[in-house]
Motif scaffolding. Structure first.
Motif, PDB file in Angstrom:
ATOM      1  N   ASP A 140     -34.974 -13.722 -25.154  1.00 29.70           N
ATOM      2  CA  ASP A 140     -35.172 -14.978 -24.452  1.00 29.70           C
ATOM      3  C   ASP A 140     -36.519 -15.036 -23.726  1.00 29.70           C
ATOM      4  N   VAL A 141     -37.572 -14.640 -24.443  1.00 36.28           N
ATOM      5  CA  VAL A 141     -38.877 -14.514 -23.791  1.00 36.28           C
ATOM      6  C   VAL A 141     -39.648 -15.833 -23.796  1.00 36.28           C
ATOM      7  N   SER A 142     -40.167 -16.212 -22.642  1.00 37.38           N
ATOM      8  CA  SER A 142     -41.055 -17.364 -22.537  1.00 37.38           C
ATOM      9  C   SER A 142     -42.362 -16.918 -21.895  1.00 37.38           C
ATOM     10  N   VAL A 143     -43.474 -17.433 -22.445  1.00 39.29           N
ATOM     11  CA  VAL A 143     -44.788 -17.158 -21.851  1.00 39.29           C
ATOM     12  C   VAL A 143     -45.468 -18.494 -21.581  1.00 39.29           C
ATOM     13  N   VAL A 144     -46.035 -18.608 -20.399  1.00 37.05           N
ATOM     14  CA  VAL A 144     -46.682 -19.845 -19.988  1.00 37.05           C
ATOM     15  C   VAL A 144     -48.119 -19.526 -19.584  1.00 37.05           C
ATOM     16  N   TYR A 145     -49.074 -20.277 -20.163  1.00 33.96           N
ATOM     17  CA  TYR A 145     -50.466 -20.184 -19.692  1.00 33.96           C
ATOM     18  C   TYR A 145     -50.737 -21.421 -18.860  1.00 33.96           C
ATOM     19  N   GLY A 146     -50.963 -21.274 -17.592  1.00 30.50           N
ATOM     20  CA  GLY A 146     -51.169 -22.445 -16.745  1.00 30.50           C
ATOM     21  C   GLY A 146     -49.943 -23.337 -16.799  1.00 30.50           C
ATOM     22  N   GLU A 147     -50.106 -24.530 -17.392  1.00 30.50           N
ATOM     23  CA  GLU A 147     -48.996 -25.464 -17.491  1.00 30.50           C
ATOM     24  C   GLU A 147     -48.339 -25.414 -18.866  1.00 30.50           C
ATOM     25  N   ARG A 148     -49.042 -24.766 -19.833  1.00 30.86           N
ATOM     26  CA  ARG A 148     -48.579 -24.862 -21.216  1.00 30.86           C
ATOM     27  C   ARG A 148     -47.626 -23.744 -21.576  1.00 30.86           C
ATOM     28  N   THR A 149     -46.477 -24.139 -22.105  1.00 33.95           N
ATOM     29  CA  THR A 149     -45.540 -23.139 -22.599  1.00 33.95           C
ATOM     30  C   THR A 149     -45.964 -22.757 -24.010  1.00 33.95           C
ATOM     31  N   VAL A 150     -46.337 -21.494 -24.187  1.00 36.50           N
ATOM     32  CA  VAL A 150     -46.865 -21.049 -25.466  1.00 36.50           C
ATOM     33  C   VAL A 150     -45.772 -20.389 -26.303  1.00 36.50           C
ATOM     34  N   LEU A 151     -44.876 -19.668 -25.630  1.00 42.24           N
ATOM     35  CA  LEU A 151     -43.691 -19.136 -26.297  1.00 42.24           C
ATOM     36  C   LEU A 151     -42.483 -19.641 -25.517  1.00 42.24           C
ATOM     37  N   ASP A 152     -41.537 -20.224 -26.242  1.00 42.56           N
ATOM     38  CA  ASP A 152     -40.405 -20.846 -25.582  1.00 42.56           C
ATOM     39  C   ASP A 152     -39.111 -20.151 -26.008  1.00 42.56           C
ATOM     40  N   SER A 153     -38.547 -19.366 -25.131  1.00 44.73           N
ATOM     41  CA  SER A 153     -37.251 -18.712 -25.360  1.00 44.73           C
ATOM     42  C   SER A 153     -37.141 -18.053 -26.725  1.00 44.73           C
ATOM     43  N   VAL A 154     -38.045 -17.127 -26.996  1.00 47.04           N
ATOM     44  CA  VAL A 154     -38.005 -16.419 -28.280  1.00 47.04           C
ATOM     45  C   VAL A 154     -37.082 -15.205 -28.160  1.00 47.04           C
ATOM     46  N   SER A 155     -36.159 -15.067 -29.084  1.00 46.17           N
ATOM     47  CA  SER A 155     -35.284 -13.889 -29.122  1.00 46.17           C
ATOM     48  C   SER A 155     -35.337 -13.260 -30.504  1.00 46.17           C
ATOM     49  N   LEU A 156     -35.500 -11.946 -30.538  1.00 41.22           N
ATOM     50  CA  LEU A 156     -35.566 -11.230 -31.809  1.00 41.22           C
ATOM     51  C   LEU A 156     -34.891  -9.886 -31.647  1.00 41.22           C
ATOM     52  N   SER A 164     -44.233 -12.235 -47.838  1.00 38.90           N
ATOM     53  CA  SER A 164     -42.940 -12.198 -48.529  1.00 38.90           C
ATOM     54  C   SER A 164     -42.893 -11.056 -49.539  1.00 38.90           C
ATOM     55  N   ALA A 165     -44.050 -10.634 -50.065  1.00 38.08           N
ATOM     56  CA  ALA A 165     -44.038  -9.567 -51.068  1.00 38.08           C
ATOM     57  C   ALA A 165     -43.902  -8.183 -50.445  1.00 38.08           C
ATOM     58  N   ARG A 166     -44.514  -7.970 -49.297  1.00 37.85           N
ATOM     59  CA  ARG A 166     -44.656  -6.610 -48.793  1.00 37.85           C
ATOM     60  C   ARG A 166     -43.846  -6.275 -47.558  1.00 37.85           C
ATOM     61  N   PHE A 167     -43.181  -7.249 -46.965  1.00 37.26           N
ATOM     62  CA  PHE A 167     -42.504  -6.957 -45.702  1.00 37.26           C
ATOM     63  C   PHE A 167     -40.998  -7.152 -45.814  1.00 37.26           C
ATOM     64  N   ASP A 168     -40.259  -6.390 -45.006  1.00 32.65           N
ATOM     65  CA  ASP A 168     -38.800  -6.444 -45.074  1.00 32.65           C
ATOM     66  C   ASP A 168     -38.271  -7.743 -44.483  1.00 32.65           C
ATOM     67  N   GLU A 169     -38.886  -8.117 -43.367  1.00 28.93           N
ATOM     68  CA  GLU A 169     -38.396  -9.298 -42.676  1.00 28.93           C
ATOM     69  C   GLU A 169     -39.559 -10.149 -42.210  1.00 28.93           C
ATOM     70  N   ILE A 170     -39.254 -11.417 -42.060  1.00 32.95           N
ATOM     71  CA  ILE A 170     -40.274 -12.371 -41.630  1.00 32.95           C
ATOM     72  C   ILE A 170     -39.835 -12.973 -40.299  1.00 32.95           C
ATOM     73  N   VAL A 171     -40.806 -13.151 -39.403  1.00 36.42           N
ATOM     74  CA  VAL A 171     -40.568 -13.916 -38.184  1.00 36.42           C
ATOM     75  C   VAL A 171     -41.471 -15.128 -38.259  1.00 36.42           C
ATOM     76  N   LEU A 172     -40.885 -16.313 -38.300  1.00 36.50           N
ATOM     77  CA  LEU A 172     -41.668 -17.544 -38.399  1.00 36.50           C
ATOM     78  C   LEU A 172     -41.689 -18.212 -37.041  1.00 36.50           C
ATOM     79  N   LEU A 173     -42.881 -18.360 -36.511  1.00 36.01           N
ATOM     80  CA  LEU A 173     -43.059 -18.854 -35.148  1.00 36.01           C
ATOM     81  C   LEU A 173     -43.816 -20.167 -35.166  1.00 36.01           C
ATOM     82  N   ASN A 174     -43.496 -21.017 -34.225  1.00 37.01           N
ATOM     83  CA  ASN A 174     -44.421 -22.097 -33.894  1.00 37.01           C
ATOM     84  C   ASN A 174     -44.126 -22.544 -32.467  1.00 37.01           C
ATOM     85  N   GLY A 175     -44.568 -21.745 -31.535  1.00 37.33           N
ATOM     86  CA  GLY A 175     -44.281 -22.027 -30.129  1.00 37.33           C
ATOM     87  C   GLY A 175     -42.881 -21.576 -29.767  1.00 37.33           C
ATOM     88  N   ARG A 176     -41.960 -21.766 -30.688  1.00 38.21           N
ATOM     89  CA  ARG A 176     -40.619 -21.203 -30.536  1.00 38.21           C
ATOM     90  C   ARG A 176     -40.293 -20.475 -31.839  1.00 38.21           C
TER      91      ARG A 176
END
Ligand SMILES: Nc1ncnc2c1ncn2[C@@H]1O[C@H](COP(=O)(O)OP(=O)(O)OP(=O)(O)O)[C@@H](O)[C@H]1O
Ligand SMILES: [Mg+2]
Lengths: 267, 285
Positions: A9-25, A201-213
């Motif tokens: 449940d990680v969130s990172v904020v730079y100033g006012e902007r939320t760059v990562l919003d409640s990411v869990s892995l 997709s060819a070389r890795f076991d798992e993928i994490v797809l991010l876009n702010g969340r």
């Protein structure tokens, strides 16, 4: 495979902007994970958060169920752009040997096994011949190999590589891939950010797809669906025969890093 | 035949001057490597001037001038480090503010003593011939402490100076190390007061390491060569000062500068002439 690394449940904020919003892995021990997403998606920020280089607004990072900051074994990190002093009087050997420093080792004498590890790390990245060269007198690709060798010399349990395939030629790319497969024997957990979805997709076991969340995580088949890609990349994607082809507008083919005002990934 | 070499050191004050000069030559040149590599020349100069109020207060209350200087140096070093910690104020701005304020305070305090006395002039420009036995003990002790810290913190200072992000991932406390370096710098400046004075100490911190940088390619070698240049400058300067009857601090700095100029011109690989010759050879072939 038991879980090693948990992002809760990680969130990172730079100033006012939320760059990562409640990411869990949850990342299993020994897995090789590709972190993908458009420019500005927060890939680098996720890595920095894992290393404790940016403060978390919310959530926690756990290694073996305990806070990452208490974890004593090395977690190695190779940033997207090195912010080192290129005019500093250090040689390639000096830089790689820094991988043997760390808690409890700042004053200890270098022992034979340290020297052996340093030598092997340089060998496996093919930079042994450059050992005596000043770091500032190398090409960009050679410099990158030096920092990969330093990370390897740390004998890490977890390795974070931020865009190691960006701006390097085929032979360095192959060297990095070979380096990654050699890590499989040692059960090193690896996270690599990249814009090359094909490679991911060819070389890795798992993928994490991010876009702010977190858009999706799991096997390439689970993650690279039209809906997920649409959510992450908007109109920049085409999917052919279930195979993914990136048409990353900003990067002309998706293989390059564009560090510019491209904020197409920002929510 | 070699009488001119030993002649000056028949006097006790000259022997003390020689020891003091060698101490300064070594310790300035070694810590100066970090001053040059981390671009802290302005900080070195500012710290040197900022210890004036401490000297003035010590003079007014009749305490040891070096002790007063040390207290002021520590206060200013910690102050600059603290103000710049948050990153909202740039380091050179903070240094400028502290530098000016401390210098102004020093001038005000000195004006209450009724003008620049001989002692205070010596603090400004150094008077190596006036070094007392007590000064020598204070200087020697501080210099040993600084050199010991540089050796013990060698790997840590190397990593945070070259690659601070990597240092943080190894759990180094960047800010504490930086404050430590500032304090070591303040102590070094105090050590140098008697020999070269506050006005010229920045040169001893910067010139020998800059020459050594041109002549070497690894930090340990740079430190050793820099220390050698520092000692040679200090001793040669002392002889020049004795035989030509010129100010010792100035003589020491001018010798160091001459060595730098030679390195700048003739250093292998990094020297100007070497680069010109290589460019010619490339064109010819
Ligand atoms: N130091 C900072 N201060 C403020 N905003 C920042 C900072 N660093 C990054 N950002 C913002 O955070 C967002 C995520 O940045 P990040 O570098 O994590 O993206 P990324 O996924 O690594 O992108 P890229 O593919 O371009 O490397 C961007 O919108 C960026 O503008
Ligand atoms: Mg990035």
């Amino acid at each position: 495979m038991n879980e090693l690394l948990e992002v809760r449940d990680v969130s990172v904020v730079y100033g006012e902007r939320t760059v990562l919003d409640s990411v869990s892995l949850v990342i299993p021990h020994g897995a090789q994970i590709a972190v993908v997403g458009p420019n500005g998606a927060g890939k680098s920020t996720l890595f920095k958060a894992m290393m404790g280089l940016v403060p978390l607004r919310h959530g926690e990072m756990l290694i073996h169920g305990r806070p990452a900051s208490e974890y004593r074994d090395p977690v190695a990190y190779v940033p997207q752009r090195e912010e080192v002093d290129w005019h500093f009087p250090v040689t390639v050997w000096d830089v790689v040997s820094m991988g043997r420093y760390g808690r409890g080792r700042w004053l200890r004498k270098r022992c034979a096994s340290d020297l052996e590890i340093i030598r092997r790390s340089m060998d496996s990245l093919g930079i042994s011949a450059l050992a005596e060269r000043p770091i500032g007198e190398l090409s960009g690709g050679q410099q990158q190999r030096v920092f990969l060798a330093r990370a390897l010399a740390q004998e890490p349990h977890v390795l974070l590589l931020d865009e190691p395939f960006t701006g390097v030629d085929i032979s360095t790319k192959e060297a990095v891939l070979e380096f990654l497969s050699s890590l499989r024997d040692r059960v090193v957990t690896v996270l690599v950010s990249t814009h090359d979805l094909e490679l991911a997709s060819a070389r890795f076991d798992e993928i994490v797809l991010l876009n702010g969340r977190l858009i999706s995580s799991g096997s390439p088949e689970q993650v690279f669906t039209e809906a997920h890609l649409q959510a992450a990349f908007g109109g920049q994607m085409v999917v052919v025969n279930g195979r993914v082809i990136a048409v990353d507008q900003c990067c002309g083919g998706g293989a390059h890093d564009a560090h510019g005002p491209t904020h197409n990934g920002t929510l | 035949m070699m009488g001119w070499v030993t002649e000056p050191f028949a006097f006790g004050f000259m022997q003390r001057a020689l020891v003091a000069s060698i101490i300064v030559g070594v310790v300035c040149a070694v810590i100066g490597c970090y001053v040059v590599l981390r671009s802290m020349a302005f900080l070195g100069d500012a710290l040197a001037h900022a210890i004036l109020p401490g000297v003035a207060v010590a003079y007014l209350v009749g305490a040891n001038l070096l002790a007063g200087a040390l207290v002021a140096g520590v206060i200013v070093a910690v102050g600059i480090s603290f103000v710049t910690k948050a990153g909202t104020i740039r380091e050179d701005t903070a240094i400028g503010i502290f530098f000016a304020a401390a210098l102004a305070l020093g001038v005000v305090l000195i004006s209450t003593t009724g003008g620049y006395t001989v002692d205070l002039t010596h603090v400004l420009f150094g008077n190596v011939l006036g070094v007392s036995g007590a000064d020598l003990w204070i200087s020697g002790g501080l210099a040993l402490a600084v050199l010991a810290a540089i050796v013990l913190l060698y790997r840590r200072l190397l990593v945070v100076s070259f690659d601070p992000v990597f240092g943080r991932t190894l759990g180094l406390r960047i800010h504490a190390l930086r404050t430590g370096l500032f304090l070591m710098l303040a102590a070094t400046i105090v050590v140098s007061l008697r020999t070269v004075g506050v006005a010229l100490v920045a040169a001893m911190l910067v010139t020998p390491p800059a020459a050594a940088y041109l002549l070497t390619r690894r930090l340990p070698a740079m430190m050793v060569v820099s220390a050698l240049i520092g000692v040679v400058s200090a001793v040669a300067g002392l002889y020049l000062s004795y035989y030509l009857d010129i100010a010792s601090g100035g003589a020491v700095v001018l010798v160091a500068t001459a060595i730098f100029v030679l390195a700048f011109l003739f250093a292998p690989r990094k020297g100007v002439l070497w680069k010109v010759r290589r460019a010619r050879r490339v064109r010819a072939s």
